[in-house]
Design an enzyme around this catalytic site. Structure first.
Site, PDB file in Angstrom:
ATOM      1  CB  SER A  16       4.886  22.470  26.172  1.00  0.00           C
ATOM      2  OG  SER A  16       5.573  22.123  27.258  1.00  0.00           O
ATOM      3  CG  HIS A  31      13.571  -2.476  26.085  1.00  0.00           C
ATOM      4  ND1 HIS A  31      13.186  -3.243  27.073  1.00  0.00           N
ATOM      5  CD2 HIS A  31      12.168  -1.920  25.712  1.00  0.00           C
ATOM      6  CE1 HIS A  31      11.887  -3.363  27.242  1.00  0.00           C
ATOM      7  NE2 HIS A  31      11.350  -2.365  26.738  1.00  0.00           N
ATOM      8  CG  HIS A  45      15.949  27.578  24.461  1.00  0.00           C
ATOM      9  ND1 HIS A  45      15.116  27.175  25.282  1.00  0.00           N
ATOM     10  CD2 HIS A  45      15.462  27.815  23.158  1.00  0.00           C
ATOM     11  CE1 HIS A  45      13.997  27.328  24.837  1.00  0.00           C
ATOM     12  NE2 HIS A  45      14.085  27.904  23.676  1.00  0.00           N
ATOM     13  NE  ARG A  48      -2.355   4.663   2.316  1.00  0.00           N
ATOM     14  CZ  ARG A  48      -2.776   5.235   3.220  1.00  0.00           C
ATOM     15  NH1 ARG A  48      -3.865   5.820   2.853  1.00  0.00           N
ATOM     16  NH2 ARG A  48      -2.232   5.471   4.296  1.00  0.00           N
ATOM     17  NE  ARG A  72      -2.951   0.736   3.421  1.00  0.00           N
ATOM     18  CZ  ARG A  72      -3.480   1.538   4.012  1.00  0.00           C
ATOM     19  NH1 ARG A  72      -4.661   1.831   3.692  1.00  0.00           N
ATOM     20  NH2 ARG A  72      -3.196   2.196   5.030  1.00  0.00           N
ATOM     21  N   GLY A  89       3.625  16.727  21.080  1.00  0.00           N
ATOM     22  CA  GLY A  89       3.118  17.482  22.029  1.00  0.00           C
ATOM     23  C   GLY A  89       4.130  18.181  23.079  1.00  0.00           C
ATOM     24  CG  ASN A  92       6.377  13.693  25.050  1.00  0.00           C
ATOM     25  OD1 ASN A  92       6.566  12.481  24.722  1.00  0.00           O
ATOM     26  ND2 ASN A  92       5.381  14.079  25.783  1.00  0.00           N
ATOM     27  CG  HIS A 139      15.634  24.064  27.370  1.00  0.00           C
ATOM     28  ND1 HIS A 139      16.362  25.393  27.761  1.00  0.00           N
ATOM     29  CD2 HIS A 139      16.667  23.170  27.808  1.00  0.00           C
ATOM     30  CE1 HIS A 139      17.493  25.023  28.413  1.00  0.00           C
ATOM     31  NE2 HIS A 139      17.540  23.741  28.590  1.00  0.00           N
ATOM     32  CD  GLU A 174       7.626  -3.373  27.079  1.00  0.00           C
ATOM     33  OE1 GLU A 174       8.642  -3.254  27.796  1.00  0.00           O
ATOM     34  OE2 GLU A 174       7.259  -2.831  26.174  1.00  0.00           O
ATOM     35  CB  CYS A 203      13.024  28.871  27.884  1.00  0.00           C
ATOM     36  SG  CYS A 203      13.155  27.197  28.309  1.00  0.00           S
ATOM     37  CD  GLN A 209       7.276  15.678  31.069  1.00  0.00           C
ATOM     38  OE1 GLN A 209       6.806  15.590  31.976  1.00  0.00           O
ATOM     39  NE2 GLN A 209       6.836  15.907  29.830  1.00  0.00           N
ATOM     40  CD  GLU A 218      -3.003   2.570  12.378  1.00  0.00           C
ATOM     41  OE1 GLU A 218      -3.127   3.859  12.651  1.00  0.00           O
ATOM     42  OE2 GLU A 218      -2.013   1.999  12.052  1.00  0.00           O
ATOM     43  CG  ASP A 271       7.474  24.299  38.595  1.00  0.00           C
ATOM     44  OD1 ASP A 271       7.889  24.392  39.991  1.00  0.00           O
ATOM     45  OD2 ASP A 271       8.289  24.684  37.910  1.00  0.00           O
ATOM     46  CB  CYS A 306      16.770  28.926  29.650  1.00  0.00           C
ATOM     47  SG  CYS A 306      16.778  28.592  27.972  1.00  0.00           S
ATOM     48  CD  GLN A 341      -2.110  -0.142   7.990  1.00  0.00           C
ATOM     49  OE1 GLN A 341      -1.991   0.851   8.343  1.00  0.00           O
ATOM     50  NE2 GLN A 341      -1.361  -0.585   6.793  1.00  0.00           N
ATOM     51  CG  HIS A 344      12.532  19.072  28.723  1.00  0.00           C
ATOM     52  ND1 HIS A 344      12.281  19.740  27.455  1.00  0.00           N
ATOM     53  CD2 HIS A 344      11.472  18.785  29.382  1.00  0.00           C
ATOM     54  CE1 HIS A 344      11.095  19.777  27.400  1.00  0.00           C
ATOM     55  NE2 HIS A 344      10.482  19.138  28.582  1.00  0.00           N
TER      56      HIS A 344
HETATM   57 ZN   LIG Z   1       9.290  -1.767  26.449  1.00  0.00          ZN
HETATM   58 ZN   LIG Z   2      15.472  27.010  27.535  1.00  0.00          ZN
END
Ligand SMILES: [Zn+2]
Ligand SMILES: [Zn+2]
Ligand SMILES: [Zn+2]
Length: 348
Positions: free
Chosen positions: A162, A297, A114, A29, A26, A160, A154, A165, A183, A50, A169, A318, A76, A53, A324, A167
């Site tokens: 935000s 991993h 930054h 396409r 596919r 997403g 992320n 910089h 797992e 920021c 989490q 999905e 925060d 920073c 898929q 970093h």
């Molecule tokens: Zn895993």
């Molecule tokens: Zn920064």
């Protein structure tokens, strides 16, 4: 084996114990959907707006120190809290079940600059990040009510994030979240059935097959897993059996920094953009039990499909059926193997 699979098939994910639908026929396409913006590194090395920073004041009023490599603080706006008042005991039905949870949400800045990303940091700059992940896992994991420590990054607005910089989490929880719980069960099953570690077996199988390997160094193997869902999904595996970061030697931590640099650089070079992704480590739970089944991993889940502006959506079948993909994991690995490890946007 993959070459025999030119038509729709489903592949088994033994780590998650679930299937993924693969539709290699596919990929040709036409695409008429959303066109996203190409992204480049941030132009400034220090952003007065920021909250990550060095020297800046955060929304909660705290002031960041003039940190020189990594910097960690409690979020925060934490999604989880360490202390809770007593829970209400008033559920009208077992079908409306709920229970209190506790947790600690921290932020770890990778670098004071930054404009940087893991891909554009040096191995020597990434090593303190690996060391910080290791000590945070050890310290937070040793709190008696913390059962799991989830480190994740992320990267990019498309995922997403935000703030550009560099970093990540670290969310630590009084329970084991669903993904690592699944797992844990799969790795425990494999160990009970075979007497061996699932991911040690899997790494050996992939190294022998070769076709899904992106690169390897002395201590780590980066590959597009057989069961990948995201187009350029990568699984980073340690060659030696280890359940968690504190088990790694200094050489292994250097090799991990090297592997992170190489994966993220290849990602950026693939479409000459700052490649968005969610990345995170799965490690042994810190629930006080022994976890011989656990093999540390990292997963990289990037959303881009075939250019800097075309992303994969998890919608339709999905959401209602199963994940898929069109481009095969083997051809994704080919593409990533062909990418340079010299970043397209060098630092000045
Ligand atoms: Zn895993
Ligand atoms: Zn920064
Ligand atoms: Zn193992």
């Amino acid at each position: 084996m993959s070459n025999g699979w030119q038509y729709p098939h489903r592949r088994w994910n033994p780590l998650r114990q679930s299937w993924v639908l693969v539709s290699p026929h596919r990929t040709q396409r036409p695409w008429q959907g959303e066109v996203a913006q190409k992204s480049a590194p941030a132009a400034i090395t220090h952003d007065p707006q920021c909250y990550l920073c060095p020297g800046n004041t955060r929304a909660g009023g705290a002031r960041n120190p003039a940190y020189e490599n990594v910097f960690t603080f409690v979020n925060d706006y934490s999604a989880l809290l360490p202390d809770l008042p007593a829970a209400p005991d008033n559920s009208p039905s077992p079908l409306l079940a709920a229970e209190p949870v506790r947790g600690i949400c921290k932020v770890l800045c990778f670098h004071p600059d930054h404009s940087l990303t893991l891909a554009r940091m040096t191995r020597e700059e990434i090593r303190p990040v690996v060391d910080a992940w290791t000590s945070e896992y050890g310290e937070i994991g040793s709190i008696d009510w913390i059962e799991y420590v989830q480190i994740f990054e992320n990267r990019g607005a498309m995922m997403g994030a935000s703030n550009p910089h560099p970093h990540c989490q670290i969310w630590s929880t009084s329970f084991i979240p669903d993904e690592p719980a699944a797992e844990t069960a799969a790795q425990r099953d494999h160990l009970a059935r075979t007497g061996r570690c699932l991911l040690c077996d899997y790494a050996q199988t992939e190294v022998a097959a070769g076709e899904r390997i992106v690169f390897a160094n002395e201590h780590f193997v980066a590959l597009v897993p057989w069961w990948a869902v995201w187009p350029f999904e990568v699984l980073l595996l340690s060659r030696r059996h280890a359940g968690a970061l504190p088990e790694f030697s200094s050489d292994e931590r250097d090799a991990l920094a090297d592997a992170l640099k190489r994966i993220t650089t290849r990602f950026d070079n693939l479409f000459e953009t700052s490649f968005p992704y969610t990345m995170g480590f799965h490690q042994a739970p810190t629930d006080g039990a022994a976890h011989p089944e656990w093999h540390l991993h990292a997963h990289f889940y990037p959303p881009l499909l075939r250019s800097a502006t075309v992303r994969k959506f998890m919608v339709g079948f999905e959401m209602l059926g199963m994940p898929q993909r069109d481009i095969t994991p083997e051809s994704a690995a080919d593409r990533l193997r062909a990418c340079s490890e010299k970043h397209f946007w060098p630092r000045t």
